[in-house]
Design a protein around this motif. Structure first.
Motif, PDB file in Angstrom:
ATOM      1  N   VAL A   1      40.996  40.809  39.727  1.00 18.12           N
ATOM      2  CA  VAL A   1      39.843  41.350  40.455  1.00 18.12           C
ATOM      3  C   VAL A   1      38.860  40.236  40.789  1.00 18.12           C
ATOM      4  CG1 VAL A   1      37.814  42.848  40.232  1.00 18.12           C
ATOM      5  CG2 VAL A   1      40.075  43.692  39.565  1.00 18.12           C
ATOM      6  N   SER A   2      38.598  39.385  39.822  1.00 20.40           N
ATOM      7  CA  SER A   2      37.661  38.282  40.041  1.00 20.40           C
ATOM      8  C   SER A   2      38.169  37.334  41.137  1.00 20.40           C
ATOM      9  CB  SER A   2      37.458  37.517  38.732  1.00 20.40           C
ATOM     10  OG  SER A   2      36.620  36.417  38.922  1.00 20.40           O
ATOM     11  N   ALA A   3      39.459  37.019  41.118  1.00 22.42           N
ATOM     12  CA  ALA A   3      40.020  36.117  42.132  1.00 22.42           C
ATOM     13  C   ALA A   3      39.924  36.726  43.524  1.00 22.42           C
ATOM     14  CB  ALA A   3      41.477  35.794  41.791  1.00 22.42           C
ATOM     15  N   VAL A   4      40.186  38.030  43.635  1.00 20.70           N
ATOM     16  CA  VAL A   4      40.080  38.699  44.938  1.00 20.70           C
ATOM     17  C   VAL A   4      38.634  38.693  45.411  1.00 20.70           C
ATOM     18  CG1 VAL A   4      40.308  40.929  46.114  1.00 20.70           C
ATOM     19  CG2 VAL A   4      42.168  40.090  44.657  1.00 20.70           C
ATOM     20  N   GLN A   5      37.701  38.969  44.506  1.00 20.37           N
ATOM     21  CA  GLN A   5      36.285  38.970  44.872  1.00 20.37           C
ATOM     22  C   GLN A   5      35.825  37.604  45.348  1.00 20.37           C
ATOM     23  OE1 GLN A   5      34.558  40.495  41.261  1.00 20.37           O
ATOM     24  NE2 GLN A   5      34.642  42.630  41.979  1.00 20.37           N
ATOM     25  N   GLN A   6      36.448  36.554  44.835  1.00 18.46           N
ATOM     26  CA  GLN A   6      36.085  35.189  45.227  1.00 18.46           C
ATOM     27  C   GLN A   6      36.964  34.676  46.381  1.00 18.46           C
ATOM     28  OE1 GLN A   6      36.297  32.831  41.664  1.00 18.46           O
ATOM     29  NE2 GLN A   6      34.888  34.169  40.564  1.00 18.46           N
ATOM     30  N   ASN A   7      37.753  35.575  46.962  1.00 20.95           N
ATOM     31  CA  ASN A   7      38.666  35.220  48.052  1.00 20.95           C
ATOM     32  C   ASN A   7      39.652  34.117  47.669  1.00 20.95           C
ATOM     33  OD1 ASN A   7      37.503  37.110  49.790  1.00 20.95           O
ATOM     34  ND2 ASN A   7      35.931  35.646  50.441  1.00 20.95           N
ATOM     35  N   ASP A   8      39.983  34.034  46.405  1.00 19.86           N
ATOM     36  CA  ASP A   8      40.969  33.071  45.898  1.00 19.86           C
ATOM     37  C   ASP A   8      42.310  33.794  45.791  1.00 19.86           C
ATOM     38  OD1 ASP A   8      42.486  31.160  44.644  1.00 19.86           O
ATOM     39  OD2 ASP A   8      41.192  30.969  42.879  1.00 19.86           O
ATOM     40  N   TYR A   9      42.956  33.948  46.938  1.00 20.59           N
ATOM     41  CA  TYR A   9      44.158  34.773  46.996  1.00 20.59           C
ATOM     42  C   TYR A   9      45.375  34.097  46.357  1.00 20.59           C
ATOM     43  CZ  TYR A   9      41.155  37.476  49.968  1.00 20.59           C
ATOM     44  OH  TYR A   9      40.095  38.206  50.423  1.00 20.59           O
ATOM     45  N   GLN A  10      45.383  32.788  46.327  1.00 23.08           N
ATOM     46  CA  GLN A  10      46.481  32.093  45.662  1.00 23.08           C
ATOM     47  C   GLN A  10      46.450  32.414  44.159  1.00 23.08           C
ATOM     48  OE1 GLN A  10      46.504  27.856  46.239  1.00 23.08           O
ATOM     49  NE2 GLN A  10      48.536  27.611  45.355  1.00 23.08           N
ATOM     50  N   SER A  11      45.282  32.334  43.551  1.00 21.39           N
ATOM     51  CA  SER A  11      45.151  32.684  42.131  1.00 21.39           C
ATOM     52  C   SER A  11      45.420  34.162  41.918  1.00 21.39           C
ATOM     53  CB  SER A  11      43.760  32.324  41.606  1.00 21.39           C
ATOM     54  OG  SER A  11      43.577  30.937  41.600  1.00 21.39           O
ATOM     55  N   ALA A  12      44.946  35.000  42.853  1.00 20.37           N
ATOM     56  CA  ALA A  12      45.175  36.441  42.738  1.00 20.37           C
ATOM     57  C   ALA A  12      46.669  36.747  42.709  1.00 20.37           C
ATOM     58  CB  ALA A  12      44.492  37.183  43.884  1.00 20.37           C
ATOM     59  N   CYS A  13      47.436  36.062  43.542  1.00 23.21           N
ATOM     60  CA  CYS A  13      48.894  36.268  43.556  1.00 23.21           C
ATOM     61  C   CYS A  13      49.522  35.826  42.236  1.00 23.21           C
ATOM     62  CB  CYS A  13      49.527  35.504  44.715  1.00 23.21           C
ATOM     63  SG  CYS A  13      49.189  36.240  46.325  1.00 23.21           S
ATOM     64  N   ARG A  14      49.042  34.719  41.701  1.00 23.76           N
ATOM     65  CA  ARG A  14      49.563  34.229  40.416  1.00 23.76           C
ATOM     66  C   ARG A  14      49.260  35.238  39.298  1.00 23.76           C
ATOM     67  NH1 ARG A  14      46.902  29.836  40.183  1.00 23.76           N
ATOM     68  NH2 ARG A  14      45.467  30.365  38.544  1.00 23.76           N
ATOM     69  N   TYR A  15      48.031  35.757  39.280  1.00 33.53           N
ATOM     70  CA  TYR A  15      47.665  36.759  38.265  1.00 33.53           C
ATOM     71  C   TYR A  15      48.486  38.036  38.435  1.00 33.53           C
ATOM     72  CZ  TYR A  15      43.644  33.805  37.177  1.00 33.53           C
ATOM     73  OH  TYR A  15      42.846  32.757  36.812  1.00 33.53           O
ATOM     74  N   TYR A  16      48.712  38.407  39.679  1.00 27.71           N
ATOM     75  CA  TYR A  16      49.504  39.612  39.947  1.00 27.71           C
ATOM     76  C   TYR A  16      50.933  39.438  39.439  1.00 27.71           C
ATOM     77  CZ  TYR A  16      51.758  43.441  42.402  1.00 27.71           C
ATOM     78  OH  TYR A  16      52.480  44.567  42.692  1.00 27.71           O
ATOM     79  N   ASP A  17      51.528  38.266  39.693  1.00 26.35           N
ATOM     80  CA  ASP A  17      52.883  37.990  39.204  1.00 26.35           C
ATOM     81  C   ASP A  17      52.929  38.030  37.682  1.00 26.35           C
ATOM     82  OD1 ASP A  17      53.853  37.699  41.786  1.00 26.35           O
ATOM     83  OD2 ASP A  17      53.724  35.492  41.758  1.00 26.35           O
ATOM     84  N   GLN A  18      51.927  37.464  37.042  1.00 24.30           N
ATOM     85  CA  GLN A  18      51.870  37.482  35.582  1.00 24.30           C
ATOM     86  C   GLN A  18      51.681  38.905  35.071  1.00 24.30           C
ATOM     87  OE1 GLN A  18      48.687  34.758  34.731  1.00 24.30           O
ATOM     88  NE2 GLN A  18      49.987  32.957  34.954  1.00 24.30           N
ATOM     89  N   LEU A  19      50.893  39.674  35.781  1.00 29.76           N
ATOM     90  CA  LEU A  19      50.645  41.065  35.389  1.00 29.76           C
ATOM     91  C   LEU A  19      51.935  41.873  35.436  1.00 29.76           C
ATOM     92  CD1 LEU A  19      48.460  43.070  34.534  1.00 29.76           C
ATOM     93  CD2 LEU A  19      47.993  43.476  36.946  1.00 29.76           C
ATOM     94  N   LEU A  20      52.780  41.590  36.380  1.00 31.43           N
ATOM     95  CA  LEU A  20      54.052  42.300  36.469  1.00 31.43           C
ATOM     96  C   LEU A  20      54.931  42.072  35.240  1.00 31.43           C
ATOM     97  CD1 LEU A  20      55.031  41.790  40.219  1.00 31.43           C
ATOM     98  CD2 LEU A  20      54.185  43.871  39.120  1.00 31.43           C
ATOM     99  N   LEU A  21      54.773  40.916  34.605  1.00 29.42           N
ATOM    100  CA  LEU A  21      55.566  40.614  33.422  1.00 29.42           C
ATOM    101  C   LEU A  21      55.140  41.403  32.193  1.00 29.42           C
ATOM    102  CD1 LEU A  21      55.849  36.737  33.821  1.00 29.42           C
ATOM    103  CD2 LEU A  21      57.566  38.469  34.379  1.00 29.42           C
ATOM    104  N   VAL A  22      53.938  41.923  32.195  1.00 31.81           N
ATOM    105  CA  VAL A  22      53.451  42.700  31.049  1.00 31.81           C
ATOM    106  C   VAL A  22      52.935  44.078  31.481  1.00 31.81           C
ATOM    107  CG1 VAL A  22      52.869  40.732  29.580  1.00 31.81           C
ATOM    108  CG2 VAL A  22      51.154  41.637  31.160  1.00 31.81           C
ATOM    109  N   ALA A  23      53.328  44.497  32.665  1.00 33.72           N
ATOM    110  CA  ALA A  23      52.672  45.632  33.308  1.00 33.72           C
ATOM    111  C   ALA A  23      52.979  46.999  32.730  1.00 33.72           C
ATOM    112  CB  ALA A  23      52.997  45.645  34.797  1.00 33.72           C
ATOM    113  N   HIS A  24      54.161  47.226  32.234  1.00 34.32           N
ATOM    114  CA  HIS A  24      54.450  48.626  31.901  1.00 34.32           C
ATOM    115  C   HIS A  24      53.612  49.091  30.732  1.00 34.32           C
ATOM    116  CE1 HIS A  24      56.768  49.116  28.184  1.00 34.32           C
ATOM    117  NE2 HIS A  24      57.167  47.889  28.375  1.00 34.32           N
ATOM    118  N   PRO A  25      52.924  50.235  30.917  1.00 29.57           N
ATOM    119  CA  PRO A  25      52.023  50.735  29.870  1.00 29.57           C
ATOM    120  C   PRO A  25      52.774  51.373  28.718  1.00 29.57           C
ATOM    121  CG  PRO A  25      51.859  52.076  31.855  1.00 29.57           C
ATOM    122  CD  PRO A  25      52.839  50.984  32.139  1.00 29.57           C
TER     123      PRO A  25
END
Length: 167
Positions: free
Chosen positions: A143-167
């Motif tokens: 969320v912070s990366a998107v708010q700062q328009n840092d989409y490269q970091s946002a994509c990296r965080y999203y990829d990492q989130l997918l690795l631990v995503a299932h609740p």
């Protein structure tokens, strides 16, 4: 040392006992010699159980997690229904942040030894807590990366989130 070894004969999942033994071996400069000794015994043993457990933990606790993981994987191929080995591999993988694979191993251990699932469930619960903590931190970073328009970091965080995503 004798008392710790006796404890591990009774309860092979007592991680504190392995840690205490490793600390003793490190303080006396004997970790390498002890590992070589266990490796030699392992080559000759027909029932390696406890030797496998000790060696895997010594590799991990002395900082060679990758060797511990490959060693555990190798022996799980031979002993796929050993819940302690599955749990030890889960612990090592959890330290390497391979959380989903570690979770799967804990579930396998519980399924194999359902009668004693209380031995393995604390490891699973700790992992689930770690996953939730990682998810929350990654979501906040995303969320912070998107708010700062840092989409490269946002994509990296999203990829990492997918690795631990299932609740």
């Amino acid at each position: 040392i004798t008392g710790l070894n006796q404890l591990l004969e009774i309860e092979p999942l007592c991680l504190d006992a392995y840690q205490a033994l490793c600390d003793i071996y490190q303080k006396t400069g004997r970790v390498g010699a002890v590992i070589k000794g266990f490796e030699a015994v392992l080559q000759k043993s027909r029932e390696p159980g406890r030797v496998l457990y000790s060696l895997a933990q010594l590799y991990r606790l002395s900082g060679d997690i990758s060797k511990s993981i490959s060693f555990l994987r190798e022996h799980i191929r031979v002993h796929p229904h050993d819940p302690v080995m599955l749990t030890f591999l889960g612990i090592a993988l959890q330290e390497e942040k391979a959380l989903l694979e570690a979770e799967s191993l804990y579930h396998q251990a519980i399924q194999i030894d359902a009668l004693h699932k209380d031995k393995y469930e604390p490891f699973l619960q700790a992992l689930l807590h770690e996953q939730a903590t990682c998810r929350a931190a990654l979501q906040q970073s995303l969320v912070s990366a998107v708010q700062q328009n840092d989409y490269q970091s946002a994509c990296r965080y999203y990829d990492q989130l997918l690795l631990v995503a299932h609740p």
